[in-house]
Design an enzyme around this catalytic site. Structure first.
Site, PDB file in Angstrom:
ATOM      1  N   THR A 130      -5.975   7.957 -11.239  1.00  0.00           N
ATOM      2  CA  THR A 130      -5.733   8.207 -12.664  1.00  0.00           C
ATOM      3  C   THR A 130      -6.570   7.275 -13.537  1.00  0.00           C
ATOM      4  O   THR A 130      -6.932   6.173 -13.108  1.00  0.00           O
ATOM      5  CB  THR A 130      -4.235   7.971 -12.968  1.00  0.00           C
ATOM      6  N   ASP A 131      -6.819   7.710 -14.776  1.00  0.00           N
ATOM      7  CA  ASP A 131      -7.531   6.845 -15.725  1.00  0.00           C
ATOM      8  C   ASP A 131      -6.652   5.677 -16.184  1.00  0.00           C
ATOM      9  O   ASP A 131      -7.143   4.730 -16.788  1.00  0.00           O
ATOM     10  CB  ASP A 131      -8.031   7.652 -16.938  1.00  0.00           C
ATOM     11  N   GLU A 132      -5.338   5.754 -15.872  1.00  0.00           N
ATOM     12  CA  GLU A 132      -4.427   4.715 -16.377  1.00  0.00           C
ATOM     13  C   GLU A 132      -4.704   3.350 -15.738  1.00  0.00           C
ATOM     14  O   GLU A 132      -4.262   2.325 -16.251  1.00  0.00           O
ATOM     15  CB  GLU A 132      -2.965   5.147 -16.190  1.00  0.00           C
ATOM     16  N   TYR A 155       3.559   2.050 -12.649  1.00  0.00           N
ATOM     17  CA  TYR A 155       2.839   3.207 -12.093  1.00  0.00           C
ATOM     18  C   TYR A 155       1.346   2.911 -11.983  1.00  0.00           C
ATOM     19  O   TYR A 155       0.749   3.032 -10.907  1.00  0.00           O
ATOM     20  CB  TYR A 155       3.067   4.452 -12.973  1.00  0.00           C
ATOM     21  N   LYS A 159      -1.156   2.503  -8.690  1.00  0.00           N
ATOM     22  CA  LYS A 159      -2.340   3.339  -8.458  1.00  0.00           C
ATOM     23  C   LYS A 159      -3.591   2.451  -8.355  1.00  0.00           C
ATOM     24  O   LYS A 159      -4.471   2.687  -7.521  1.00  0.00           O
ATOM     25  CB  LYS A 159      -2.514   4.376  -9.574  1.00  0.00           C
TER      26      LYS A 159
HETATM   27  P1  NAD Z   1       3.708  15.103  -9.063  1.00  0.00           P
HETATM   28  O1  NAD Z   1       4.715  14.027  -9.282  1.00  0.00           O
HETATM   29  O2  NAD Z   1       3.864  16.408  -9.744  1.00  0.00           O
HETATM   30  O3  NAD Z   1       3.605  15.425  -7.497  1.00  0.00           O
HETATM   31  C1  NAD Z   1       3.612  14.419  -6.513  1.00  0.00           C
HETATM   32  C2  NAD Z   1       3.870  15.080  -5.160  1.00  0.00           C
HETATM   33  O4  NAD Z   1       3.880  14.032  -4.163  1.00  0.00           O
HETATM   34  C3  NAD Z   1       5.233  15.780  -5.073  1.00  0.00           C
HETATM   35  O5  NAD Z   1       5.078  17.050  -4.462  1.00  0.00           O
HETATM   36  C4  NAD Z   1       6.063  14.861  -4.195  1.00  0.00           C
HETATM   37  O6  NAD Z   1       7.054  15.545  -3.424  1.00  0.00           O
HETATM   38  C5  NAD Z   1       4.991  14.240  -3.298  1.00  0.00           C
HETATM   39  N1  NAD Z   1       5.419  12.935  -2.758  1.00  0.00           N
HETATM   40  C6  NAD Z   1       5.958  11.898  -3.465  1.00  0.00           C
HETATM   41  N2  NAD Z   1       6.261  10.889  -2.625  1.00  0.00           N
HETATM   42  C7  NAD Z   1       5.877  11.294  -1.383  1.00  0.00           C
HETATM   43  C8  NAD Z   1       5.920  10.677  -0.093  1.00  0.00           C
HETATM   44  N3  NAD Z   1       6.438   9.439   0.066  1.00  0.00           N
HETATM   45  N4  NAD Z   1       5.433  11.352   0.957  1.00  0.00           N
HETATM   46  C9  NAD Z   1       4.916  12.604   0.804  1.00  0.00           C
HETATM   47  N5  NAD Z   1       4.873  13.251  -0.380  1.00  0.00           N
HETATM   48  C10 NAD Z   1       5.345  12.583  -1.460  1.00  0.00           C
HETATM   49  O7  NAD Z   1       2.307  14.422  -9.394  1.00  0.00           O
HETATM   50  P2  NAD Z   1       1.007  15.050 -10.063  1.00  0.00           P
HETATM   51  O8  NAD Z   1       1.113  14.948 -11.525  1.00  0.00           O
HETATM   52  O9  NAD Z   1       0.714  16.343  -9.425  1.00  0.00           O
HETATM   53  O10 NAD Z   1      -0.083  13.980  -9.590  1.00  0.00           O
HETATM   54  C11 NAD Z   1      -0.735  14.103  -8.342  1.00  0.00           C
HETATM   55  C12 NAD Z   1      -1.713  12.957  -8.175  1.00  0.00           C
HETATM   56  O11 NAD Z   1      -2.665  12.970  -9.233  1.00  0.00           O
HETATM   57  C13 NAD Z   1      -1.047  11.590  -8.210  1.00  0.00           C
HETATM   58  O12 NAD Z   1      -1.671  10.763  -7.249  1.00  0.00           O
HETATM   59  C14 NAD Z   1      -1.320  11.075  -9.616  1.00  0.00           C
HETATM   60  O13 NAD Z   1      -1.381   9.676  -9.642  1.00  0.00           O
HETATM   61  C15 NAD Z   1      -2.668  11.713  -9.896  1.00  0.00           C
HETATM   62  N6  NAD Z   1      -2.961  11.995 -11.322  1.00  0.00           N
HETATM   63  C16 NAD Z   1      -2.060  12.670 -12.112  1.00  0.00           C
HETATM   64  C17 NAD Z   1      -2.381  12.966 -13.433  1.00  0.00           C
HETATM   65  C18 NAD Z   1      -1.451  13.767 -14.314  1.00  0.00           C
HETATM   66  O14 NAD Z   1      -1.737  13.960 -15.503  1.00  0.00           O
HETATM   67  N7  NAD Z   1      -0.352  14.300 -13.824  1.00  0.00           N
HETATM   68  C19 NAD Z   1      -3.614  12.559 -13.964  1.00  0.00           C
HETATM   69  C20 NAD Z   1      -4.496  11.863 -13.136  1.00  0.00           C
HETATM   70  C21 NAD Z   1      -4.168  11.607 -11.819  1.00  0.00           C
HETATM   71  P1  TYD Z   2       3.404  11.491 -20.227  1.00  0.00           P
HETATM   72  O1  TYD Z   2       3.342  12.977 -20.171  1.00  0.00           O
HETATM   73  O2  TYD Z   2       4.583  10.787 -19.631  1.00  0.00           O
HETATM   74  O3  TYD Z   2       2.031  10.966 -19.584  1.00  0.00           O
HETATM   75  P2  TYD Z   2       1.418   9.445 -19.517  1.00  0.00           P
HETATM   76  O4  TYD Z   2       2.444   8.486 -19.928  1.00  0.00           O
HETATM   77  O5  TYD Z   2       1.075   9.318 -18.072  1.00  0.00           O
HETATM   78  O6  TYD Z   2       0.230   9.475 -20.425  1.00  0.00           O
HETATM   79  O7  TYD Z   2       3.308  11.052 -21.743  1.00  0.00           O
HETATM   80  C1  TYD Z   2       2.225  11.447 -22.576  1.00  0.00           C
HETATM   81  C2  TYD Z   2       2.382  10.740 -23.910  1.00  0.00           C
HETATM   82  O8  TYD Z   2       3.556  11.246 -24.564  1.00  0.00           O
HETATM   83  C3  TYD Z   2       2.579   9.241 -23.774  1.00  0.00           C
HETATM   84  O9  TYD Z   2       1.894   8.579 -24.850  1.00  0.00           O
HETATM   85  C4  TYD Z   2       4.080   9.043 -23.916  1.00  0.00           C
HETATM   86  C5  TYD Z   2       4.487  10.185 -24.848  1.00  0.00           C
HETATM   87  N1  TYD Z   2       5.859  10.713 -24.621  1.00  0.00           N
HETATM   88  C6  TYD Z   2       6.761  10.813 -25.694  1.00  0.00           C
HETATM   89  O10 TYD Z   2       6.434  10.480 -26.852  1.00  0.00           O
HETATM   90  N2  TYD Z   2       8.018  11.287 -25.434  1.00  0.00           N
HETATM   91  C7  TYD Z   2       8.426  11.664 -24.187  1.00  0.00           C
HETATM   92  O11 TYD Z   2       9.604  12.079 -24.011  1.00  0.00           O
HETATM   93  C8  TYD Z   2       7.482  11.589 -23.107  1.00  0.00           C
HETATM   94  C9  TYD Z   2       7.880  11.983 -21.718  1.00  0.00           C
HETATM   95  C10 TYD Z   2       6.206  11.097 -23.381  1.00  0.00           C
END
Ligand code: NAD
Ligand code: TYD
Length: 347
Positions: A130-132, A155, A159
């Site tokens: 992630t970019d975070e 988190y 990562k």
């Molecule tokens: P998500 O939470 O929707 O899915 C995570 C999946 O991992 C789930 O299916 C869960 O069951 C599985 N999981 C969790 N713990 C596990 C374990 N111990 N063993 C096996 N499986 C396990 O997450 P997402 O949003 O789809 O993100 C997927 C990846 O992409 C993550 O690594 C996250 O850091 C990265 N990412 C997410 C975003 C975003 O905007 N959501 C952006 C950049 C990177």
């Molecule tokens: P989120 O979807 O949790 O992604 P991330 O924190 O990984 O960027 O949140 C996106 C933005 O929205 C973040 O600045 C936090 C804000 N946010 C709210 O204002 N209210 C909420 O209930 C949630 C879940 C997020």
């Protein structure tokens, strides 16, 4: 080619599985997922019958199980997405994030190393991040691949740590790795604890929209299918040992995004203009809330020719349409455990 994709029942993972299973019928795709609250096999109903797809329910924190699975299945490559992914949950219980995101990643690296030994020819360990990890930006600037790591939430710290381990296995053992760091994703199948699906669901149910702080924080949003496409390009063409940033240069202040979403929802639900917006409630800010993320993906665009496909307004509209057409999915994933989570977080 036998590819292991971890976390394939989650939001992004399910799009990556769908993309690889349908684009590469000659690859065998194994989806390993623990099926936590965020993992749902319903996300993959349309691909589960494909002959090149398999599912294994397992936990990446179980090192012995990972060693046995790799030895048995003899994977050629790993695309690792399994993670605990929600910042608010990481603030409430950080240890789980260390276990899954750090230890789980190291277990997979060890299992890959044990299987491949020193013969890394044609092998790949792809870590999805992630970019975070880069921390927070002020009003100006963007994250590049050389921006120093500066994570703030449990988190992003977990990562960042997993990214360091992946690079360490490249530098120490010669493991062929690649890492991508992507901005916020949106689209179908995202668990409704994240901003966009949470707010769609709350508007649908006439529940308050909890905006953290003043809603001034900025996020850079990418259509999830574009992320899956980028992962394909990086998997096949990315230089080993390299990092690629992924993002669509699509920055939105939270409150502006929320207002746009409210307008779309009013129209879709045939409500009066302003009805959804009246649900907005400003609540206590998230602890350590990163002010702004913005990602420069020019390396990926120039080197590997990837470009995002969709404008945000169009993507958001498609996203709303999907959630409204899949209310059963929403109802299923928001029953039971979700309700107690919601009460704990938002009262
Ligand atoms: P998500 O939470 O929707 O899915 C995570 C999946 O991992 C789930 O299916 C869960 O069951 C599985 N999981 C969790 N713990 C596990 C374990 N111990 N063993 C096996 N499986 C396990 O997450 P997402 O949003 O789809 O993100 C997927 C990846 O992409 C993550 O690594 C996250 O850091 C990265 N990412 C997410 C975003 C975003 O905007 N959501 C952006 C950049 C990177
Ligand atoms: P989120 O979807 O949790 O992604 P991330 O924190 O990984 O960027 O949140 C996106 C933005 O929205 C973040 O600045 C936090 C804000 N946010 C709210 O204002 N209210 C909420 O209930 C949630 C879940 C997020």
């Amino acid at each position: 080619m036998h590819l292991l994709i971890t976390g394939g029942a989650g939001f992004i993972g399910s799009h990556v599985i769908r993309h690889f299973v349908t684009t590469y019928p000659d690859y065998t795709i194994t989806n390993l997922d623990k099926l936590t609250y965020a993992g749902n096999l319903e996300n993959l109903r349309d691909v589960e019958g494909h002959p090149n797809y398999r599912f294994v329910k397992s936990d990446i924190t179980d090192s012995a199980a990972m060693l046995v699975l790799f030895e048995k299945e003899r994977f050629d490559g790993v695309i690792h997405l399994a993670a605990e992914s929600h910042v608010d949950r990481s603030i409430a219980s950080p240890t789980e994030f260390v276990m899954t995101n750090v230890l789980g990643t190291v277990n997979l690296l060890n299992a890959a190393r044990a299987l491949w030994k020193e013969d890394f020819n044609g092998k790949l360990f792809y870590h999805v991040s992630t970019d975070e990890v880069y921390g927070a930006l002020g009003k100006e600037g963007v994250f590049t691949e050389t921006t120093s790591y500066d994570p703030h939430s449990p988190y992003s710290a977990s990562k960042a740590s997993s990214d360091h381990f992946v690079r360490a296995y490249h530098d120490t053992y010669g493991m062929p790795v690649v890492i991508s760091n992507c901005s916020n994703n949106y689209g179908p199948y995202q668990f409704p604890e994240k901003l966009i699906p949470l707010f769609i669901n709350n508007i649908r149910n006439n529940k308050p929209l909890p905006v953290y702080g003043r809603g001034e924080n900025v996020r850079d949003w990418l259509w999830v299918v574009d992320h899956a496409q980028a992962i394909d390009v990086i998997c096949h063409k990315g230089r080993r040992g390299e990092t690629y940033n992924i993002g669509g240069r699509n920055e939105w202040k939270n409150i502006d995004l929320i207002r746009l979403l409210c307008r779309i929802m009013d129209r879709k639900l045939q409500r009066q203009e302003g009805e959804s917006e009246s649900l907005i409630e400003y609540v206590t800010d998230r602890a350590g809330h990163d002010f702004r993320y913005a990602i420069d993906s020019s390396k990926l665009q120039k080197e590997l020719g990837w470009i995002p496909s969709l404008q945000f307004e169009e993507g958001l509209e498609k996203t709303v349409d999907w959630y409204l057409a899949n209310q059963e999915w929403l109802d299923n994933v928001t029953s039971g455990v979700y309700k107690s989570y919601y009460r704990k977080m938002y009262g």
